[in-house]
Design an enzyme around this catalytic site. Structure first.
Site, PDB file in Angstrom:
ATOM      1  N   GLY A  77      44.805  51.628   2.534  1.00 42.16           N
ATOM      2  CA  GLY A  77      43.855  51.062   1.591  1.00 42.16           C
ATOM      3  C   GLY A  77      42.501  51.740   1.696  1.00 42.16           C
ATOM      4  O   GLY A  77      41.793  51.888   0.682  1.00 42.16           O
TER       5      GLY A  77
ATOM      6  N   ASP B  46      42.615  42.552  -0.696  1.00 43.54           N
ATOM      7  CA  ASP B  46      42.889  41.203  -0.188  1.00 43.54           C
ATOM      8  C   ASP B  46      43.447  40.272  -1.248  1.00 43.54           C
ATOM      9  O   ASP B  46      43.673  39.093  -0.954  1.00 43.54           O
ATOM     10  CB  ASP B  46      41.595  40.572   0.345  1.00 43.54           C
ATOM     11  CG  ASP B  46      41.105  41.216   1.619  1.00 43.54           C
ATOM     12  OD1 ASP B  46      41.832  42.043   2.189  1.00 43.54           O
ATOM     13  OD2 ASP B  46      39.983  40.888   2.049  1.00 43.54           O
TER      14      ASP B  46
ATOM     15  N   HIS C  27      48.272  42.466   4.917  1.00 50.62           N
ATOM     16  CA  HIS C  27      48.059  42.184   3.497  1.00 50.62           C
ATOM     17  C   HIS C  27      49.296  41.599   2.815  1.00 50.62           C
ATOM     18  O   HIS C  27      50.304  41.327   3.448  1.00 50.62           O
ATOM     19  CB  HIS C  27      47.554  43.448   2.804  1.00 50.62           C
ATOM     20  CG  HIS C  27      46.162  43.808   3.224  1.00 50.62           C
ATOM     21  ND1 HIS C  27      45.053  43.179   2.730  1.00 50.62           N
ATOM     22  CD2 HIS C  27      45.699  44.709   4.141  1.00 50.62           C
ATOM     23  CE1 HIS C  27      43.959  43.676   3.292  1.00 50.62           C
ATOM     24  NE2 HIS C  27      44.327  44.602   4.165  1.00 50.62           N
TER      25      HIS C  27
END
Length: 447
Positions: free
Chosen positions: A82, A190, A216
């Site tokens: 990410g 998120d 996640h």
């Protein structure tokens, strides 16, 4: 049954034979986050390993297509984290393909001071200037008013994360960006599955990013993704991810476009091998088919994962309703968050501090986390950086001192959540009783 089928069947049986863990209050750790892996995930990984899918290829492209379709976007580009997704998204806005709209060194990007470093770092790494805004104390997100007030003559983009899965007012902020001709990057790491005004987060901006780290909503182990509806930006993301190559053929493809030796670019001779022509100063941030195989398996359960996160958050919220000394979180009006965590803030009149309740919960094997970095500007790494602070960061400072969160990820059971609720209530009740008790006055005090 073939040897391969037999092996995969044995792997599934091995997973299913694993002893189910029984929750023991105070002994079993209740993690703040974690991966939810089943027999399908394990066999998907094994199949990819048997095929020796050790680099990115057909499975990666299949997952990109499936994930983009699930989120209603035209293109998804997998990457190795990410954090890399954020770097690729922001760097894309500096590309020559965007012509006069491209970001230039010294241009400003509005972002929140309370968050995770990887939303901020790409701004600095591209020679841009972050403009920091404060957050709302109930949603932990910034507001449209704060963003609009932060816009100055050199502001060119907004890059914000949906905090703990709770969407910021992204429709309003997207409209502000449109009115001021600004780019919008949604850090959706998120918040996969969250909606705002019935629209999925990650679909409002020019680019969106996702993390597939085990904490996640979906996991590929390590991994991330950039999504966009803009085909020019999608191609730039791919180039930056793949060493900066100009060629759009996948690795291992020889001449799918039919033009491999028919280009004239830069100062190279006509016909120079297009697979080795570079149009961007890029990176190698690719993922592998092993990771993509796990992602494809996980994707089939995304809706269930999101439902369980919502359930766990509601159970905590209802169980702690009316508690004193702790401010409870609130979803942004008009949103339906796919929660990442359950945040609580110690109120100013509390007879205890954050460290007191955190130590109590950790002592009971209930994992806690701070609101990521709190106010990033208070960290050594960001001391003296070139930035602009749009207004005071009062709430960012307050959460740095007083906010923590506990987990809601799908493997947390109702029994575990009840134990978390009971532990928090027990802690607060002890302080409340102590505050209500006052010793009898001495003879001297009465006099």
């Amino acid at each position: 049954m073939t040897d391969r089928e037999d092996l995969l069947s044995r792997i599934r049986e091995f997973h299913n034979r694993a002893e189910e863990r029984r929750f023991v209050a105070g002994i079993t750790e209740i993690q703040s986050s974690g991966a939810c892996l089943d027999a399908d995930d394990k066999t998907a990984l094994a199949e990819a390993a048997l095929d020796m899918r050790i680099a990115g290829g057909i499975v990666t492209r299949k997952f990109e297509t499936a994930f983009a379709r699930k989120l209603g976007m035209r293109k998804a580009r997998l990457t190795n984290s990410g954090s890399s997704a954020n770097l690729l998204a922001l760097t894309t806005l500096t590309a020559a393909e965007l012509e006069d709209a491209r970001l230039q060194p010294g241009d400003e990007v509005v972002t929140a001071a309370a968050g995770f470093p990887t939303t901020i770092n790409p701004i600095l790494q591209n020679g841009l200037k972050p403009v920091f805004v404060d957050i709302d104390s109930t949603t932990y997100n910034t507001t449209p008013e704060a963003v609009e007030e932060a816009i100055g003559p050199r502001t060119r983009a907004v890059m914000l994360a949906h905090t703990l899965g709770n969407p910021y007012p992204v429709a309003e902020i997207s409209e502000i960006c449109r009115q001021h001709d600004l780019f919008l990057i949604e850090d959706n790491c998120d918040a996969v599955g969250s909606t705002y005004r019935s629209q999925l987060t990650g679909t409002f901006g020019d680019l969106a990013t996702v993390s597939f780290y085990p904490a996640h909503h979906l996991t590929t182990g390590e991994g991330g993704c950039v999504l966009t509806d803009n085909l020019v930006m999608a191609r730039v993301v791919k180039s930056l991810r793949d060493w900066g190559r100009d060629c759009w053929c996948e690795p291992g493809e020889s001449d799918k476009c039919g033009k491999r030796f028919k280009h004239l670019l830069g100062e190279l001779p006509y016909g120079y091998d297009h697979k080795y022509i570079y149009s961007h100063i890029g990176y190698n941030l690719k993922t592998t088919d092993l990771q993509a195989a796990l992602g494809l398996s996980q994707l089939t359960r995304l809706d269930d994962f999101c439902a369980r996160r919502r359930h766990n958050w509601r159970q905590l919220r209802q169980g702690l309703d009316g508690i004193t000394y702790l401010a409870m979180p609130e979803p942004t009006l008009g949103s339906d968050p796919s929660w990442f965590g359950f945040a609580m803030t110690v109120m100013p009149d509390a007879p205890f501090g954050r460290i007191d309740i955190v130590n109590f919960l950790e002592g009971r094997r209930i994992a806690t986390r701070g609101l990521f970095a709190g106010n990033l500007l208070r960290h050594p790494a960001y001391s003296g950086i070139a930035c602009r602070i749009a207004a005071n960061l009062t709430n960012s400072d307050y959460v740095a001192e007083n906010t923590f969160w506990v987990g809601v990820y799908p493997e947390i059971t109702d029994e575990m959540t009840d134990y978390v609720i009971a532990s928090i209530r027990e802690f607060v009740s002890g302080y409340r009783k102590a505050a209500a008790w006052t010793p009898a006055k001495t003879v001297e005090e009465k006099a």
